[in-house]
Every structure is written in C-alpha cells, then in structure tokens.
Design an enzyme around this catalytic site. Structure first.
Site, short mmCIF file in Angstrom:
data_model
loop_
_atom_site.label_atom_id
_atom_site.label_comp_id
_atom_site.label_asym_id
_atom_site.label_seq_id
_atom_site.Cartn_x
_atom_site.Cartn_y
_atom_site.Cartn_z
N LYS A 153 42.90 25.27 29.57
CA LYS A 153 43.45 25.59 30.90
C LYS A 153 43.16 24.40 31.80
CE LYS A 153 45.46 29.22 32.81
NZ LYS A 153 46.16 30.35 32.18
N ASP A 155 51.19 27.98 35.47
CA ASP A 155 50.37 29.15 35.81
C ASP A 155 50.59 29.34 37.32
OD1 ASP A 155 48.15 30.91 34.40
OD2 ASP A 155 47.35 30.49 36.37
N1 GLU Z 1 49.57 30.42 32.08
C1 GLU Z 1 50.10 31.31 31.09
C2 GLU Z 1 48.99 32.18 30.54
O1 GLU Z 1 48.10 32.57 31.28
C3 GLU Z 1 50.94 30.60 30.03
C4 GLU Z 1 50.30 29.48 29.31
C5 GLU Z 1 51.22 28.69 28.39
O2 GLU Z 1 52.40 29.01 28.28
O3 GLU Z 1 50.71 27.74 27.78
O4 GLU Z 1 48.97 32.59 29.42
#
Ligand code: GLU
Length: 447
Positions: A129, A169
């Site tokens: 992340k 996100d």
């Molecule tokens: N931010 C999204 C999550 O919390 C998607 C992450 C992604 O597609 O890599 O899963």
C-alpha cells in the site's frame, strides 16, 4: 485466560513493542492473530517459519519527499511512502491513497490487510500500500497533475509489472491514475502494466471502476443465499459517496434492493423510498466536481441530514464504504437497534475494535472487507494478466469473472469458517488468507 488468548497476548506484546503508537496497524494485526495463531502453533512448518511474526514486519517501507509547485508558483512539500508488505504469493499489489491522515501506521495496516485480501482472490498477488499526506481538496487539476508527477518521480524506481503494481484508493481515481501512469511511462520509456485502474484507452480493464462496489453486492448476495434469501426489496444503508459506495448503490438498485442512504463527513443523504439511479449519478457527479451533497435537487427526493450517520436509519443491511474506524461502539449499537441483520464492509477496517466486539456479540451476520471488497483488486489482477498477454476482455467477460471470483471467495471462507449452521466470515477470511500465504512462506526457507 485461555491458552489461545495467552498466545495472542504474548504475540501482541512483542508487536506492540516494535510498533508503539501505531494503533490502526496493531488493531488489524490483533484481529488476524486472534484467528490464526493457534493454527500456526499447531502446524510445525508454519510455526518454525514464524509466519505471522514475519508478516507483521513489512519487507520494506520506502519513504520519500514529494516536492512540487502550486498554481502560484510556491513550493509545496509532502511526504510519500510505499509499504511493500509481502510478495510471498505475487508482486506487491495495493492502492495509493492521498489523504492528510496517511502515515506509515495507516499504510502498514492497509498493506497488512491487503496481503490477506489478495490471497483470498485466488490470484497471484502479494500485498502493499502507498500514498501521501497530500490533501487534494481545493486543488486545481494542474496542481493534481504536478503532484502526481512529482510523486511518481520517486515511486517509479520501486515499481514494475513483476515487482510492485500500485492502483487507486481514497482520492486516487481515474484522473490521478492517468497522470501517474503518464509520468511513469515518460520516466521509464516503457509501456507496461506497472499500474492498474488505468483508462481503457491505455491498457485498463473494463469494469475496474465498478468492481469493488459491484463485487461487494455479489458477496452480499452469496451471504443471503446461505440464509435462503435474496437482496430484492432489502433496505440497505450505505456510508460514503466515493467509488465503492456509489457503485455498490448502483448495483444494489439494479438487483432490486432499496438503497436508503449515502453519506459524507458532514451528514447523510436519506431517500426513504430508496435512491433512484439518477440520484446515485448526481452524488457521483458532485463528488467528481469536488462539490458537497448537502443541497440535492428537489426532483431526486433526497433529504440531507446534517451531522447524522446512516446507522440511525432503519434497514436490513449495512454497508460501511467510507473509511477505517468509521463505526464506533455507539454506531454499532445503533445498527443493532435499527434491526440491521447483515453488515458487509466496503471500506477497509471500518469497525473499531469495540464495534467489532459489539457486532460479534449480536446476531448480525458480519463479513470483513478483506473478503467483501476484494473485487477491486481482483479485477486489478485480471488487468495485470490482460496487460501481460496484450489482450482485452469485454465488460461481460470481466463481470462474469468478478461474480465467479466473489463466489469463490465466499466458498473458501465458508469452508474455513463454518460454525454449526452459521458461517463465521471473519475467522474464515483470516484463516483462508493466512493458510495460502503461510504455505508459500514456509516453503521458501529462511529468506
Ligand atoms: N485500493 C483497493 C483495495 O483496497 C484496490 C487495490 C488494487 O487494485 O491494487 O483493495
């Protein structure tokens, strides 16, 4: 104290010592530890590998300064990070968040959750992340672009289609991904799938935008099926007004449910007889334009209740789709009192530890975000595969895959979490995700 709670306490003491004050991260770890430590202890391979201890220490945390110029030409300085949590079962994968609350602690909690979520999708995706404490509120389009370019100047060294694949996100949507990918491509001189959530004109997958919200509704339908019920005519309260919230609302309405609320930090929009698709579209357009939702056009039949929470409105199903820890103990109590029978998380960790306890003591059927909001990252996984093979799948194909993936996640969890005639979705999700990652980690030896 039982043996298993002593095990958790000893484990957590050590994690707390190493992560003092990182409350969100500690909360996420404790929730998983409670469900998986006994399994780790009883499996000699997992125990020897000290899997959970390894998973609570990110592979690395990359931090950098982001320097950019605002519209007046003044220099602005923000902080950026990428937490590469685990690549045990695939390249690091997870979104980027731009919000003043972003910190290493928040990103570690999100990265930790992502490891389990991504494992549950059944796709080869590790967990990570990233993001910045940059606040996009009130910033012009040009400023957003310059910030994304400055952020990518640093991040581009650490990502790649087989290394680490960021996506969006909170506050990182189609526009930001366009700027980020444009900068990545310029810096690297390469066109590849190092970012997902891209526009369809440049390698993005159909349905990626809708995937998290739609996937959430597919998962809820799977849950209801185990009760011999359908979503039709159910009253649903949803928090948030972003991508997850509005797409969950859109799909729920398509499936014949009544969406009673959407919300933001200033209050709740209530539609006593259910939102129309036009009303959902209006909310989405307001959010995209950076406008608030406090003054809806009359014909949409929405009422804005300032300062109110969606959880005070009578409903059958609650879908928190805003942000972490948005439901505290009082809100959990309100949900119980209004008769909600099913709660599924669209956001990551929207329940405080106290709220989780309250919901656990109630009769409510609860499913955690690492299962229910996995549709977004799952379609990101499909986008990676489409990019690697230089092909595009149609919206129908992707939607079918999404339904299938959510159904498989549900079944994997049900297999681990069955308790009599009920399914403990929290435990099932933690155990199923853990088992997959632990099997990989313990096969690698000491690396
Ligand atoms: N931010 C999204 C999550 O919390 C998607 C992450 C992604 O597609 O890599 O899963």
């Amino acid at each position: 104290m039982t043996d298993s709670s002593r095990l958790v306490e000893t484990f957590m003491e050590n994690v707390r010592r190493r992560n003092e004050g990182q409350d969100a991260f500690l909360q996420a770890v404790e929730e998983v530890a409670t469900d998986v430590l006994t399994i780790e202890k009883n499996d000699p391979g997992f125990a020897r590998a000290r899997v959970l201890e390894r998973l609570t220490e990110p592979d690395r945390i990359i931090g950098f300064r982001v320097t950019w110029a605002d519209d007046r030409g003044d220099v602005q300085i923000n902080r950026g990070w990428r937490v590469q949590m685990s690549n045990a079962i695939g390249p690091y994968k997870g979104g980027l968040r731009f919000h003043p609350t972003v910190s290493p602690s928040i990103l570690k909690f999100l990265g930790f959750e992502q490891v389990f979520k991504n494992a549950l999708t059944g796709l080869p995706l590790g967990g990570g992340k990233g993001g910045s404490d940059f606040d996009p509120k009130g910033r012009s389009d040009e400023e957003i672009m310059r910030f994304c370019q400055a952020f990518m100047r640093e991040l581009s060294r650490y990502i790649g289609p087989d290394t680490d694949v960021p996506a969006g996100d909170i506050n990182v949507g189609a526009r930001e991904i366009g700027y980020l990918f444009g900068a990545y491509k310029a810096l690297k001189g390469q066109f590849n799938g190092a970012i997902t959530g891209k526009g369809e004109a440049f390698g993005g997958s159909e349905m990626r935008v809708e995937a998290t919200g739609y996937g959430l509704i597919y998962f809820v339908e799977n849950m209801l099926e185990t009760l011999g019920e359908t979503i039709e005519d159910k009253r649903i309260v949803i928090s948030g007004k972003g991508n997850v919230a509005t797409h969950a609302a859109e799909k729920a309405i398509c499936e014949g449910a009544r969406v009673i609320t959407l919300s933001d930090t200033s209050g709740t929009l209530v539609a006593e007889n259910g939102f129309s698709q036009e009303a959902v579209k209006w909310v989405r357009a307001q959010k995209a334009a950076g406008e608030d939702v406090s003054d809806p056009p009359k014909d949409l039949e929405l009422q804005f209740k300032e300062g109110a929470l969606p959880w005070e409105v009578e409903a059958d199903i609650a879908l928190p789709c805003a942000t972490q820890n948005e439901i505290d103990e009082d809100a959990a109590k309100a949900l119980n009192d209004t008769g909600v029978r099913l709660l599924a998380e669209g956001a990551n960790m929207p329940l405080t530890a106290g709220a989780m306890r309250k919901i656990g003591e109630s009769n409510m059927l609860y499913a955690p975000g690492k299962a229910t909001n996995a549709g977004g990252v799952a379609i990101s996984g499909l986008e990676m595969s489409q990019n690697a093979h230089g092909r595009f799948d149609s919206a129908d194909e992707v939607d079918r895959s999404l339904k299938e993936i959510m159904g498989n996640i549900h079944d994997r969890i049900a297999a681990e979490g069955r308790e009599g005639n009920r399914i403990n979705y929290r435990r099932g999700a933690n155990v199923a995700g853990y088992r997959k990652v632990a099997t990989a980690i313990s096969a690698y030896g000491v690396v």
